[in-house]
Design a protein around this motif. Structure first.
Motif: not given
Length: 350
Positions: A55-62, A147-149, A27-30, A49-52
């Motif tokens: 230590g790996k930067k997220d590249e898929c977003g929502m 760009y994103y992240n 479960s994740v809370t926004f 950073g929300f989906f990182d």
């Protein structure tokens, strides 16, 4: 105080609610928009950073919200087995803007070279010259150049980061699609043919999106892929060659959702996995760049893919016939490392 202002205030206050979903099996809370952790140099409301993870930067977003449990829930939308591809033919945009390459096709007869009774073909096209997904490295924040992240423009030019291959490697885009048939709503209210010109900078107000949803009897859910039908594809399908050239290549003005703080907060509050339009930019184009440009918020701040120029005409007819506007959606973008855009390869199944 006007009713319009009261309604706007009510929509904005609704955003204060905390949104909970599932990510990576947990479960994740926004947090509410105004309580998101501040990201240096970015406006309040940034999700970097929300989906990182680890230590790996997220590249898929929502797209991260499209979990197996959400997909299993979305399969309940399949009731009749009717299926509709939402890609416009690649050759349909007759005059792409900004000097972009239209589709060219070379058919190759292998009998001449190899004595096989066989054919190949080669295609050359710009991924922005028809139905498309904008990846998270297509459009950055115009002031910060990122760009994103946090991906910089220089990094975007020289690396594969934020490329569309990330979506393919997570299994494409699968979930619940929702059509907001604003064009049908508008014309039933004001008469067929009464809708504003698709090649004017008409801004569709958020309250009309909500009125359309109410008229349809449609309730939005966490992680939906929102699709807004504005009439651009219908206009292009019916327009003369002269009108098409004037409306696209020579003017580059298009109908779309009104960009505003209210729209940004509303979009955030629903946590859409992606948004889609049948027009050139989802939002009314060109944008004002007044701090509320939806491309900057969706693609850059949240990592929300934007689909543009999707063919929603047959889907509109089918939804009207079946009296429901939600469906199971699949999309398989081109698997190109570092890809900036792609035809969606999208199918709605009702």
């Amino acid at each position: 105080m006007s009713n319009t202002f009261k309604n706007a205030q009510n929509r904005l206050s609704a955003v204060a609610a905390t949104i909970t979903g599932v990510f990576n099996g947990e479960s994740v809370t926004f947090p509410p928009f105004d309580e998101l952790p501040k990201v240096e140099s970015e406006p309040q409301g940034c999700l970097w950073g929300f989906f990182d993870k680890d230590g790996k930067k997220d590249e898929c977003g929502m797209l991260n919200v499209l979990t197996p449990s959400l997909v299993l829930s979305a399969r309940n939308e399949i009731q009749t087995g009717t299926h509709i591809q939402l890609d416009w033919p690649l050759h349909n945009l007759q005059f792409p803007v900004l000097g972009r390459q239209p589709l060219s096709q070379r058919k190759i007869d292998l009998k001449e070279s190899f004595n096989f009774i066989s054919m190949d073909d080669e295609l050359h096209f710009n991924t922005q010259s028809g139905s498309q997904w904008d990846s998270l490295k297509h459009f950055g924040h115009q002031k910060t150049g990122k760009y994103y992240n946090g991906l910089t423009h220089e990094e975007a030019r020289s690396s594969d980061r934020n490329g569309i291959h990330n979506w393919c490697e997570r299994g494409g885009i699968v979930g619940r699609g929702v059509l907001v048939d604003w064009l049908a709503w508008y014309e039933q209210k004001n008469g067929v043919g009464s809708a504003p010109s698709a090649v004017s900078r008409h801004e569709i107000p958020l309250e009309e999106v909500e009125e359309t949803l109410k008229w349809q009897g449609t309730t939005l859910k966490f992680g939906d892929v929102l699709m807004l039908r504005s009439g651009y594809v219908r206009w292009h399908n019916q327009a003369s060659t002269t009108a098409r050239k004037s409306g696209t290549q020579e003017n580059n003005i298009a109908i779309g959702l009104r960009a505003s703080e209210e729209a940004v907060r509303w979009l955030y509050s629903h946590h859409f996995a992606a948004v889609v339009g049948d027009t050139v930019a989802f939002e009314a184009w060109p944008p004002a760049f007044d701090g509320w440009c939806l491309h900057e918020w969706l693609l850059t701040q949240w990592g929300t893919p934007i689909g543009e120029l999707w063919d929603l005409e047959k889907l509109s007819e089918t939804c009207k016939e079946k009296k429901r506007y939600t469906f199971f959606l699949t999309s398989a973008p081109l698997h190109v490392r570092g890809g900036v855009g792609s035809p969606p390869g999208a199918i709605a199944i009702l």
